[in-house]
Structures are given as structure tokens and as C-alpha cells.
Design a protein around this motif. Sequence first.
Motif, PDB file in Angstrom:
ATOM      1  N   LEU A  46       0.809  -1.215   0.000  1.00 49.08           N
ATOM      2  CA  LEU A  46       0.000   0.000   0.000  1.00 49.08           C
ATOM      3  C   LEU A  46       0.846   1.270   0.000  1.00 49.08           C
ATOM      4  CD1 LEU A  46      -2.675  -1.057   2.672  1.00 49.08           C
ATOM      5  CD2 LEU A  46      -2.836  -1.245   0.182  1.00 49.08           C
ATOM      6  N   HIS A  47       2.101   1.163   0.402  1.00 43.51           N
ATOM      7  CA  HIS A  47       2.964   2.338   0.487  1.00 43.51           C
ATOM      8  C   HIS A  47       3.952   2.353  -0.675  1.00 43.51           C
ATOM      9  CE1 HIS A  47       1.749   3.626   4.564  1.00 43.51           C
ATOM     10  NE2 HIS A  47       1.558   2.334   4.771  1.00 43.51           N
ATOM     11  N   PRO A  48       4.297   3.543  -1.163  1.00 45.95           N
ATOM     12  CA  PRO A  48       5.300   3.620  -2.245  1.00 45.95           C
ATOM     13  C   PRO A  48       6.698   3.380  -1.697  1.00 45.95           C
ATOM     14  CG  PRO A  48       4.672   5.817  -1.553  1.00 45.95           C
ATOM     15  CD  PRO A  48       3.776   4.864  -0.787  1.00 45.95           C
ATOM     16  N   TRP A  49       7.648   3.286  -2.599  1.00 44.81           N
ATOM     17  CA  TRP A  49       9.041   3.165  -2.184  1.00 44.81           C
ATOM     18  C   TRP A  49       9.459   4.446  -1.459  1.00 44.81           C
ATOM     19  CZ3 TRP A  49      11.859  -1.237  -2.429  1.00 44.81           C
ATOM     20  CH2 TRP A  49      11.358  -2.254  -3.242  1.00 44.81           C
ATOM     21  N   PRO A  50      10.336   4.342  -0.463  1.00 41.62           N
ATOM     22  CA  PRO A  50      10.692   5.526   0.347  1.00 41.62           C
ATOM     23  C   PRO A  50      11.183   6.703  -0.477  1.00 41.62           C
ATOM     24  CG  PRO A  50      11.519   3.529   1.383  1.00 41.62           C
ATOM     25  CD  PRO A  50      10.984   3.118   0.045  1.00 41.62           C
TER      26      PRO A  50
END
Length: 498
Positions: free
Chosen positions: A479-483
Motif C-alpha cells: 500500500l505504500h510507495p518506495w521511500p
Amino acid sequence: MTHEPKKSDLAKVATRPTNNAGLKTAAESVERRVGTKENVDQQSTHRTQIRERVSQALGRVRQAAKERRKEKFTALLHHVDVDLLRLSFQALKRKAAPGVDGVTWQDYEVDLESKLLDLHARVHRGAYRAQPSRRKYILKSDGRQRPLGIASVEDKILQRAVLTVLNSIYEEDFLGFSYGFRPNRSQHDALDALIVGIERKKVSWILDLDIRDFFGTVNHDWLIRFLEHRIGDERILRLIRKWLKAGVLEEGVVRESEQGSPQGATISPLLANVYLHYALDLWAQQWRQRHATGDMIIVRYADDCVLGFEHEAEAKRFLEDMRLRLAEFSLSLHPDKTKLIEFGRFAAERRGQRGQDKPETFTFLGFVLICGKASSGRFLVLRKTRRDRMRATLKRVKEELRWRMHQPIPVQGRWLRQVVTGFFAYHAVPTNTRALSAFRHHVSVLWKRVLSLRSQRARMPWQRMLRLVNDWLPHNRILHPWPNQRFDVKHPRWEPSA
């Protein structure tokens, strides 16, 4: 918020209009319904106007704090008006546990306006008295108990209002690498900054700091001295002293607080950030500018702080200097949890040349950070959910499922969907797919075990259980993009303090 009826409307109440009157004004003059569309629109517009007035007033404070960074604010309490108190009340959690007075959010909502007016009057004439917090313990992932203080609704309202005012000042003062409990900054922002710093800078050593019992050892005198750098309104400082000294109620006995900041209080995160801003952040920033010859990164989330260094000697020197620095402000580092490890893009190669094992790992904000590689061979910081955190969550699920054993399957399924969705909302980051799959599988096993114990019939077959799991539990997906993607969006250019 509804408007008071006019006298002409009150006169019409005595004579009930006929059903076929066909006039909305006549119908609503009998019973003022909050649910009518017109009143809802008026209420929403009124709240929006209140927010705009509060925002404009605090915007001027924020602009003054930005332009005059060394000046004190001698008049702040007038910003804590009834409008701000009302907004603070609306922002509280409806289902939060009550304080020592037993008053819930719903209880306080009854005759709200008169209560807010009374609170406002007591605060401004100096008659307000802070109530002690109700002590409650929550189990930590390592088996220890964390003490929390549950404040009364009235204390929460006033603390949130003061917090809103003080945030408009300190958000202009706090440094970029401070992420904990600040507006528009989250735990994932801190993780992104740390990972991007490790991958883009020449970081070869990680210093993982742990301040021993920070919230329990905050020195009140130092905290007030730090606040006085910017806050010259003695009425605001007097309120903060009242909250610090209010104490806690435990087993029927009120214990006054001589040190520390109560965990769970609305104002505590800001006070912690102010304390560490002067005791740690400004000093660390100055140390980096004066003494660091190689790259150095800093990321702090509340009392959790991680630093990266290019040179081991500088990391060791910083650690020794920091011990002395923190001791001046009644703080100390935990000897077992504070560690310096070799970590970075060349750590695995260098340790292999010396015949050593893989680089050590460290934990930050619920994740284990590991030196790894992408499929292309590029260095990559991997994140894995901490096992103790996952076990603690599964233990709570198991206990709750026992209580819900005889509930209908749809009721159980909806609750479990909320649990898994909440876990994924935080932990569904790149490189953590295996942990997500494991959590979903363990929840399925616990659910199957409970359903199998509901009767003496044969145990539920896995084929049917899998259908239930697929119907109710969300599938694991990132659910989260790459940092680096999220960090570059929020920080269009590289800033050393970010």
C-alpha cells in the motif's frame, strides 16, 4: 450548531399548523430539527467560518514566529477562545475512556455551549484546576507494562487548544529531522527519510539511540526554562505547570508528579519535542556542522533517534559527547538498547572480507531494517515487521476471538477485516510482503480454531475455511510507495536537515 428561533417563530408554536400547510417555515417552527437540510448546511457553514477565524488568528502567530525567531510571545492565552475550545472538543475521540471524574465525551456534549463558556471563564480568570490522570497500564511487545495517564475530557479540551496555539510557534522552530507527533508528519515519513539518507549518503555506521525512560525522567525545571525561550505569557506557563503537577490516580491514591511528562496526555508529545529540541536536536545539528568530516544523517521520532555516520571514529566520539550532553538535562542512554553497528551499502562486502557474518540489523518504529539488495544488484534497505509486534497483535486477536466465539460468522468476519486492514495500513511497505502473508495466515488459523470449537461437530475443513478467509479478509498487497518516491515528492530538493 442550530440558531435560536425568532420571537415570531416562538409565537407560532402555540398554534400547530395543519398538515397540508405546505410551508417549510411553518412545519419547522413546531420542532427545530437538526437533521433538516437547511440546518445542516447552516451548521456546516458556521463550523467552517469558525475554523477560518481560528486559522487566520494562528496564521498571524505562525508568521510572527517565522519572522522573529528569538522573540518571546507575551500574549497567547486570548487565542484560547470558545471557538478554539469547541473545535478541540470536536477533535476528541468519541469512544475514549473517561478520566477520574467518569465524564465521557457524550456526557460533556450535553449543554456543551454553557460548559465551554464556563471553562473559558475559569481559564481566563485563573480559577481552572487540572485534575489528576487516571493510571492505566498497557502491555508492551517485550512483556513490560507502559503506564498511561487518562485525562478528563475538560483537561483534554484545554490541552488540545493550547497545543494548537503552541504548534503555530514551534513548527517554525523545530528542525527538519524531528518527525514525532508533528502536523503533516508521520512515522512513515521518518522511515522514508532514514532509508533515503542511508541509501543516498555515505553511511557506513548506524547509531541506534534509546533514552532510558524519557517520559518519566523529564526535568520540570529544565522544561519550563526551555519553554521560556519562546513563551513569555505566564498564564500559558502556569497551565503547563498545573498539568505537570496534577499527578495520577492509582488504586485510589493521588500521587503528585515531581518529574516526567504524563504519557497519554494530549500536551505531552509537544512538551517532549520542546525538551529534546533544546537538549538534543540543536546540539546534534551544531555537532554535525562543527565536528563531522564525513556524511552524517539524523532522524528522530519522539524519543527514538537513529543517526548514520560515514566514519566509525566520529560515531564513537558523538556517542560519548551525547552521554555528557544528556546528563546535563537529567537524561541517560539505555546501555543495552543503545548500539553502534556497521550498516550501509558496503557493510556486507567489508564484513565478508574480514570473515565476519552479515551486517547486524536494527529496529525503528515497528520495523527491522536489514542490509539487502534489489533484483538488479543495487543496495537496498529492507524492512520487515518486528516479530514481537506481530506476536503481540496476534495474541490480542486470539483473546478477542475467544470472547467473540459464538458470534455469527459475518460479525466475526467484519471485525477481523478491520484488524487485518489496520495492520496492512501500517505494515504494507515494499519488501515486507512475506510478513503480510504470515499475519493473514495466522489470523486465518486462529479463526478456524475458534470456529471448530463452537460445537462438537467435525472440525471445519480448510477448503471451506479458505472460502471464508477470501470472502472476509483483505488480500495482502503493498500500500505504500518506495521511500525515495514519497520522500522526493515531499522534499523536492535535498535539504541536509530533512
